[in-house]
Design a protein around this motif. Structure first.
Motif, short mmCIF file in Angstrom:
data_model
loop_
_atom_site.label_atom_id
_atom_site.label_comp_id
_atom_site.label_asym_id
_atom_site.label_seq_id
_atom_site.Cartn_x
_atom_site.Cartn_y
_atom_site.Cartn_z
N ILE A 131 -3.75 4.94 -1.06
CA ILE A 131 -4.67 5.75 -0.26
C ILE A 131 -4.30 7.21 -0.48
O ILE A 131 -3.20 7.63 -0.12
CB ILE A 131 -4.56 5.40 1.24
N ILE A 132 -5.21 7.98 -1.08
CA ILE A 132 -4.90 9.37 -1.42
C ILE A 132 -5.56 10.28 -0.39
O ILE A 132 -6.78 10.47 -0.37
CB ILE A 132 -5.40 9.74 -2.82
N LEU A 133 -4.74 10.85 0.49
CA LEU A 133 -5.25 11.76 1.50
C LEU A 133 -5.55 13.13 0.93
O LEU A 133 -6.36 13.89 1.48
CB LEU A 133 -4.22 11.89 2.64
N THR A 165 0.84 -1.20 0.00
CA THR A 165 0.00 0.00 0.00
C THR A 165 0.87 1.24 0.00
O THR A 165 1.92 1.28 0.66
CB THR A 165 -0.92 0.01 1.25
N ALA A 166 0.41 2.25 -0.74
CA ALA A 166 1.05 3.57 -0.71
C ALA A 166 0.08 4.56 -0.08
O ALA A 166 -1.08 4.65 -0.49
CB ALA A 166 1.43 4.01 -2.11
N LEU A 167 0.57 5.28 0.93
CA LEU A 167 -0.21 6.34 1.57
C LEU A 167 0.28 7.66 0.99
O LEU A 167 1.42 8.07 1.22
CB LEU A 167 0.00 6.29 3.08
N GLY A 220 -9.94 6.87 -2.16
CA GLY A 220 -9.95 8.33 -2.13
C GLY A 220 -10.17 8.84 -3.55
O GLY A 220 -10.79 8.17 -4.37
N PRO A 221 -9.66 10.04 -3.85
CA PRO A 221 -8.92 10.99 -2.98
C PRO A 221 -9.87 11.73 -2.04
O PRO A 221 -11.02 11.36 -1.90
CB PRO A 221 -8.30 11.94 -4.01
N SER A 242 -14.10 6.67 2.31
CA SER A 242 -13.60 6.53 0.95
C SER A 242 -13.62 7.79 0.10
O SER A 242 -13.29 7.75 -1.08
CB SER A 242 -14.39 5.42 0.24
N GLY A 243 -14.02 8.93 0.68
CA GLY A 243 -13.88 10.20 -0.01
C GLY A 243 -14.62 10.26 -1.33
O GLY A 243 -15.78 9.92 -1.44
#
Length: 708
Positions: A100-102, A74-76, A133-134, A192-193
């Motif tokens: 996961i796009i913050l 996973t990439a945060l 996301g995002p 989940s935005g």
């Protein structure tokens, strides 16, 4: 058939890359790093990515994802919006499973952001990497104490428990987590935005299979994919896990706010609620109701036909609670003789023991009496749940009673639900919270939660768990497809061919032909204009009823032509429909079908004529309908007593009406790929044995089906 990817390596990755890791205090990258390294119990590999620094917070950092020594699960992603797409491209090429796009500033921010989201979808399609996301606060796995989030509150929201929480927005989701302070526990929170890829539905489906989750609470701003949502909640139902939903965006104000927040499709509130009810999704009206109801399911599952006990030390409080229970249509248990014997022996003669229970102040002098009484009530065979309204905070006395309650609950076969009515919170409140009893803050809120809890048992008893909605098999609606409203003769011909009884009718092109056809059809008649340009014939004077002879027919012919030419001079009159009038005294009913863009074809049933607009007394269902579900629709409307023979009136032909609803459903199934809407209004319903006949029919099809 909807497909769902295994999300276990997103929820519990073996390795993670924090892209945009920072040691700048207060930044998203710094908070995410702090939560990951200091407040999580993450045992896998962590890779920090920073484009300008070889070291962040004393740990080695890599300049980009491409240079990482191995592929993280996973990439945060916590970089500014303008860099997100480049990061995602690298992640996809590297073989990262999830991102996961913050970062915010995409679909919710305008056209440029929407274009960026389209590129994200292309990256998913090309690489197979899934995007979360995002515009989201991240993912929180409380069972494993993993916080892939920038929230400064993560460290405080770590009470585990059997609730799965799936939301789109972050603020209200965090609000649910902070109800941990009154005793609820959460296993997993997904937020989940904008849902470029993974949606709430993906997480509902995942939670349905998760062994640490008993109930799923969800906050919806919109449903982007109706088929996926329906499949997910049906999967949860088959797994025996209730789904409790708070739908935001039920008013015009709320819809606009939701769209600007996460760019979701909010949908029709009425249709959403109908779909929820049909699928057993428990809908609530406010955030505290979501918490109360979900936690009640987490504590125990209801049984059909269950009854309640009310236990209080205040007679007025017990009476108020009983009032609200009765007004909600809930049932108070009748205690078994052995239960009454225990209560009679333990409490003074002036106490009320026959449900609701008023122990009086006796338990203040002898608190251990509460243990004896509560145990007896909880073990009564007719009791499904015990309500404990607490009107007052009496310090140590109340705390001792709470200690006893918490102790009894450990052995109780049914849940006890404390209702904390006092504005003053003391030690007793904390005892209830620490014991996981999660006190509800008012009697009305508690009764609402119990009503929904018990209603779910009723739904389970009658539900067809294997119901397959038409929306799962019919073609998906396509925007901007040209449509055509069939003429009434065309529409009725299609209905007649489908086995639906329609009054005898003919179309006359000339007055002379009308005279001949009138004898064939039979007086009395109704005459209606036939024109492709006119759907609502009465609005332009295109309908005349009560024609009993040739003279009346000639007058009607002249009246219709004159009125239509005056009101719609450009409309082409193709003829006059002559139809045999239904017998007087029929009740007018509406049967309508519309194709909802999210949930497909929805059938609406209610009073016909103008009443549906005035009273809005209707029931709705996804199709197809069984005879059982059709009759349930009929009985569900408030006007059902009119059909059932209220105040000495004759009972209507409910059997024929039920059969008609099923035939309409079958008709929609047969034409589902192209049917846009259908309006049968009015439908004439005679007394028992006389049948049910659609008197008017408006059918709209996509071009090419059912006409030119």
């Amino acid at each position: 058939m909807e497909t769902y990817q295994d999300l276990s390596r997103l929820v519990s990755p073996r390795s993670i890359a924090l892209v945009g890791a920072s040691d700048r205090s207060g930044s998203i990258g710094a908070r995410a790093l702090e939560n990951l390294m200091d407040h999580s119990d993450f045992k896998g590999d962590v890779y920090l990515v920073n484009a300008t620094k070889p070291e962040v917070a004393g740990r080695k950092a890599w300049p980009d994802v491409a240079s990482l020594p191995s592929v993280p699960d996973t990439a945060l992603v916590a970089v500014p919006a303008e860099h997100v797409l480049a990061v995602l491209e690298q992640c996809g090429e590297k073989g990262v499973r999830f991102a996961i796009i913050l970062t915010s500033g995409f679909g919710e921010a305008g056209e440029e952001g929407k274009a960026a989201e389209q590129t994200m979808k292309e990256i998913v399609a090309r690489t197979g990497m899934r995007i979360y996301g995002p515009n989201c606060p991240g993912l929180t796995n409380i069972t494993e104490r993993l916080g892939f989030t920038f929230s400064p509150s993560f460290r405080h929201d770590l009470r585990g428990g059997p609730v799965g929480l799936a939301t789109q927005g972050g603020g209200l989701g965090r609000n649910v987590l902070q109800a941990m302070d009154r005793g609820i526990g959460v296993a997993l929170w997904s937020s989940s935005g904008n849902e470029v890829d993974l949606q709430v539905s993906d997480f509902i489906h995942y939670m349905a299979d998760a062994p640490d989750i008993k109930v799923i609470a969800t906050l919806l701003e919109g449903v982007n994919d109706g088929r996926k949502f329906v499949a997910a909640v049906q999967h949860a139902a088959r797994k025996g896990k209730p789904v409790v939903v708070l739908k935001v965006g039920r008013s015009e104000y709320g819809r606009k706010a939701a769209q600007s927040h996460t760019a979701s499709i909010t949908g029709s509130a009425e249709v959403n609620s109908a779909v929820f009810a049909q699928l057993g999704v428990v809908e609530v009206d406010d955030i505290d109701e979501l918490i109360d109801t979900a936690w009640l399911f987490a504590r125990g599952m209801p049984r059909q036909g269950g009854a309640l006990a009310i236990y209080s030390g205040s007679g007025g409080t017990a009476a108020l609670c009983a009032d609200m229970v009765g007004n909600a249509g809930l049932k108070l248990a009748e205690f078994a003789p052995e239960t009454l014997a225990v209560l009679r022996d333990a409490l003074p003669s002036y106490a009320a023991i026959d449900n609701p229970i008023d122990t009086t102040t006796a338990v203040m002098a002898k608190p251990e009496l509460a243990r004896t009484c509560l145990q007896a009530v909880c073990n009564d065979p007719s009791v499904s749940l015990v309500l404990l309204p607490q009107a007052l905070e009496y310090g140590d006395i109340t705390k001792l009673a709470a200690d006893i309650t918490a102790d009894v609950q450990k052995e109780s076969p049914v849940p006890m639900l404390p209702i904390w009515m006092s504005e003053r919170q003391g030690g007793a409140y904390k005892v209830f919270a620490d014991a996981g009893l999660a006190p509800v803050r008012s009697i009305s809120k508690a009764v609402k939660a119990v009503e929904r809890w018990m209603g779910y048992a009723d739904w389970r008893a009658r539900a067809d768990i294997d119901f397959k909605p038409l929306m799962q098999t019919a073609a998906r609606p396509v925007a901007d497809v040209p449509t055509r409203a069939l003429s009434e003769p065309e529409g009725k011909a299609m209905l007649r061919a489908a086995g639906i009884a329609i009054p005898v009718s003919r179309v006359a092109a000339t007055l002379a032909q009308a005279r001949l056809l009138a004898r064939e059809v039979g007086y009395p008649l109704v005459a209606k204009v036939v024109s492709e340009q006119i759907q609502h014939k009465s609005d332009v004077g295109g309908v005349v009823v009560g024609i009993h002879d040739d003279a009346g027919l000639e007058a009607a012919w002249e009246s219709i032509h004159t009125s239509v030419k005056r009101n719609m001079p450009d409309a082409r009159i193709d003829g006059i429909l002559l139809e045999h009038m239904a017998a007087p005294g029929g009740l007018e009913i509406l049967i309508g079908v519309s194709r909802d863009p999210v949930f497909g074809h929805i059938l609406t049933f209610g009073l016909g004529g103008i009443y549906v607009e005035v009273f809005k007394d209707v029931s709705r269902r996804m199709l197809p309908l069984s005879a059982t579900e059709a009759e349930a629709m009929i009985r569900e409307v408030r006007c059902f007593p009119l059909l059932d023979g209220a105040r000495g009136k004759p009972r209507r032909d409910i059997a024929a009406l039920t059969a008609l609803l099923v035939k309409v459903s079958d008709f929609v199934v047969a034409h589902g790929d192209h049917l846009v809407e259908m309006d049968l209004n009015p439908v004439w319903v005679g007394v028992a044995g006389e049948g049910a006949l659609p008197l008017d029919a408006v059918i709209v099809m996509e071009q090419g089906e059912g006409g030119k």
